[in-house]
Design an enzyme around this catalytic site. Structure first.
Site, PDB file in Angstrom:
ATOM      1  N   GLN A  10      -0.290   4.734   0.831  1.00 42.12           N
ATOM      2  CA  GLN A  10      -0.534   4.786   2.345  1.00 42.12           C
ATOM      3  C   GLN A  10       0.758   5.383   3.074  1.00 42.12           C
ATOM      4  O   GLN A  10       0.939   6.229   3.781  1.00 42.12           O
ATOM      5  CB  GLN A  10      -1.184   3.601   2.992  1.00 42.12           C
ATOM      6  CG  GLN A  10      -1.511   3.842   4.298  1.00 42.12           C
ATOM      7  CD  GLN A  10      -2.424   4.543   4.879  1.00 42.12           C
ATOM      8  OE1 GLN A  10      -3.480   4.632   4.221  1.00 42.12           O
ATOM      9  NE2 GLN A  10      -2.047   5.626   5.804  1.00 42.12           N
ATOM     10  N   HIS A  66       0.846  -1.241  -0.159  1.00 40.88           N
ATOM     11  CA  HIS A  66      -0.169  -0.155   0.069  1.00 40.88           C
ATOM     12  C   HIS A  66       0.727   1.300  -0.035  1.00 40.88           C
ATOM     13  O   HIS A  66       0.981   2.051   1.202  1.00 40.88           O
ATOM     14  CB  HIS A  66      -0.728  -0.184   1.310  1.00 40.88           C
ATOM     15  CG  HIS A  66      -2.191   0.937   1.093  1.00 40.88           C
ATOM     16  ND1 HIS A  66      -2.540   1.802  -0.051  1.00 40.88           N
ATOM     17  CD2 HIS A  66      -3.005   1.146   2.007  1.00 40.88           C
ATOM     18  CE1 HIS A  66      -3.506   2.340   0.419  1.00 40.88           C
ATOM     19  NE2 HIS A  66      -3.797   2.050   1.543  1.00 40.88           N
ATOM     20  N   ARG A  94      -3.140  11.554   3.014  1.00 38.13           N
ATOM     21  CA  ARG A  94      -2.946  10.982   1.656  1.00 38.13           C
ATOM     22  C   ARG A  94      -3.253  11.856   0.537  1.00 38.13           C
ATOM     23  O   ARG A  94      -2.452  11.633  -0.401  1.00 38.13           O
ATOM     24  CB  ARG A  94      -4.389   9.958   2.098  1.00 38.13           C
ATOM     25  CG  ARG A  94      -4.623   8.903   3.201  1.00 38.13           C
ATOM     26  CD  ARG A  94      -3.200   7.773   2.647  1.00 38.13           C
ATOM     27  NE  ARG A  94      -3.575   7.054   1.433  1.00 38.13           N
ATOM     28  CZ  ARG A  94      -4.506   6.316   1.144  1.00 38.13           C
ATOM     29  NH1 ARG A  94      -5.001   5.592   2.085  1.00 38.13           N
ATOM     30  NH2 ARG A  94      -4.681   5.841  -0.016  1.00 38.13           N
ATOM     31  N   ASP A 106      -3.484  -1.511  12.320  1.00 39.60           N
ATOM     32  CA  ASP A 106      -4.328  -1.813  11.056  1.00 39.60           C
ATOM     33  C   ASP A 106      -4.936  -2.745  11.619  1.00 39.60           C
ATOM     34  O   ASP A 106      -4.888  -3.233  12.524  1.00 39.60           O
ATOM     35  CB  ASP A 106      -3.361  -1.866   9.959  1.00 39.60           C
ATOM     36  CG  ASP A 106      -4.133  -2.210   8.673  1.00 39.60           C
ATOM     37  OD1 ASP A 106      -5.409  -1.749   8.559  1.00 39.60           O
ATOM     38  OD2 ASP A 106      -3.678  -2.887   7.717  1.00 39.60           O
ATOM     39  N   CYS A 117      -3.936   3.535   9.652  1.00 39.40           N
ATOM     40  CA  CYS A 117      -4.214   3.587   8.172  1.00 39.40           C
ATOM     41  C   CYS A 117      -5.698   4.014   8.190  1.00 39.40           C
ATOM     42  O   CYS A 117      -6.338   4.557   7.086  1.00 39.40           O
ATOM     43  CB  CYS A 117      -3.562   2.616   7.340  1.00 39.40           C
ATOM     44  SG  CYS A 117      -4.435   0.978   7.616  1.00 39.40           S
TER      45      CYS A 117
HETATM   46  N1   CP Z   1      -6.402   3.706   4.510  1.00 38.10           N
HETATM   47  C1   CP Z   1      -7.167   3.328   3.196  1.00 38.10           C
HETATM   48  O1   CP Z   1      -6.454   2.931   2.095  1.00 38.10           O
HETATM   49  O2   CP Z   1      -8.409   3.687   3.465  1.00 38.10           O
HETATM   50  P1   CP Z   1      -9.424   3.066   2.514  1.00 38.10           P
HETATM   51  O3   CP Z   1      -9.884   1.639   2.149  1.00 38.10           O
HETATM   52  O4   CP Z   1     -10.864   3.635   2.934  1.00 38.10           O
HETATM   53  O5   CP Z   1      -9.275   3.827   1.130  1.00 38.10           O
HETATM   54  N1  NVA Z   2      -4.242  -4.009   5.532  1.00 43.27           N
HETATM   55  C1  NVA Z   2      -5.814  -3.221   4.999  1.00 43.27           C
HETATM   56  C2  NVA Z   2      -5.488  -1.930   4.866  1.00 43.27           C
HETATM   57  C3  NVA Z   2      -6.815  -1.061   4.542  1.00 43.27           C
HETATM   58  C4  NVA Z   2      -6.597   0.382   4.041  1.00 43.27           C
HETATM   59  C5  NVA Z   2      -6.412  -4.044   4.097  1.00 43.27           C
HETATM   60  O1  NVA Z   2      -5.767  -4.437   2.910  1.00 43.27           O
HETATM   61  O2  NVA Z   2      -7.688  -4.125   4.148  1.00 43.27           O
END
Ligand code: CP
Ligand code: NVA
Length: 304
Positions: free
Chosen positions: A133, A130, A291, A224, A263
């Site tokens: 993020q 990610h 973000r 997370d 996050c």
């Molecule tokens: N942190 C993040 O990516 O949030 P969303 O899943 O809401 O985009």
């Molecule tokens: N690790 C989480 C992050 C969400 C922004 C997921 O992948 O669902």
């Protein structure tokens, strides 16, 4: 390191490229008017195989603030690669837009999009990484600490896509990054290996442990969800294993933690308590705001 053409994972970036993105993000945040026409006449497709609040909204509003136009694609037409091939998807989109932002189940989908697209592809979350993020997270940390390379960051919980991007990016930035995860939920071994290699090159350090006492001396703790999108493990099945890793006030007090990141979406009273999330050590909503600024810096850097 060659010019940045896509953003699939932070391991493709040099320390200077990451620092340049953070620097540009700070400039855009401080003086948005100066960038209000930077993407005038440009269109960005944002495509989502998974749900989103922050990513969807910050890319849409972010592109708009740069004078460009964002087009949101969900899976109403079927999963990407089903109605038509990923190759054709990429070749068509490249004829209309100037960048493709994609949230996908599999990193392989991003690699295929990148292979066939003639415009930049940005990973807005996949099973492994990610990066958008993590860039926002490093921006948030750098707003609170003068020298990122001196910051000790500990991720606590399930070793996942977010953990991987923090470890890889932190290693490149010369930070000390710990992943403190219950047995059976460690980050991917290959990613840890790569992060350790990058840390060795950049004066950073990567720690992986299941012991909460490893938190001693860390400045920032990061949380997370315990069950990521695309993982159908029932929460009840993992809850007992994860609850000792909850980010709460007694953890902050015991280890002298200064700042908290998450996050989001957060599951209050599971991986983090409301007391901490809404408390004075939390940078979580600055992080959500960032973000937008970090991603705008990525778009400005990629779209020519
Ligand atoms: N942190 C993040 O990516 O949030 P969303 O899943 O809401 O985009
Ligand atoms: N690790 C989480 C992050 C969400 C922004 C997921 O992948 O669902």
């Amino acid at each position: 390191m060659s010019e940045l053409k896509h953003l699939l994972t932070l391991q493709d970036l040099s320390q200077q490229q990451i620092l340049d993105i953070l620097d540009l993000a700070k400039k855009i945040k401080a003086d948005p008017k100066a960038y209000s026409q930077t993407l005038a006449g440009k269109s960005v497709v944002t495509l989502f195989e998974k749900p989103s609040l922050r990513t969807r909204v910050t890319f849409d509003i972010g592109v708009n603030r740069l004078g460009g136009h964002a087009v949101y694609l969900d899976q109403q037409n079927g999963a990407i690669g089903e109605r038509e091939s990923i190759k054709d998807y990429a070749k068509n989109l490249s004829r209309w837009c100037h960048a493709i932002v994609a949230r996908v189940f599999s990193h392989k989908t991003l690699q295929e999009l990148k292979q066939y697209a003639s415009v930049p592809v940005v990973n807005s979350l996949c099973d492994l990484y990610h990066p958008c993020q993590a860039l926002a997270d490093f921006l948030t940390i750098s707003e609170n600490y003068d020298d990122l390379s001196k910051v000790k960051l500990a991720y606590v919980g399930d070793g996942n896509n977010v953990t991987h991007s923090l470890m890889l990016g932190g290693a490149i930035l010369g930070m000390e990054v710990a992943a403190i995860c219950p047995v059976g939920s460690s980050p991917d071994a290959q990613v840890v290996l790569k992060a350790r290699e990058l840390a060795a090159q950049n004066g950073g350090k990567i720690v992986v442990s299941d012991s909460l006492d490893a938190l001693d001396g860390y400045d920032v703790v990061y949380g997370d969800t315990w069950v990521s999108m695309g993982d159908d493990t029932p929460l009840e099945q993992v809850k007992d294993r994860f609850i000792p890793y909850q980010i709460n006030q007694s953890m902050l007090d015991k280890y002298g933690i200064q700042h908290i990141l998450h996050c989001q979406p957060a599951h209050r009273e599971l991986e983090i308590t409301s007391e901490v999330m809404d408390g004075p050590h939390s940078l979580i909503f600055d992080q959500a705001e960032n973000r937008l600024h970090a991603q705008n810096a990525v778009l400005v850097s990629l779209i020519k």
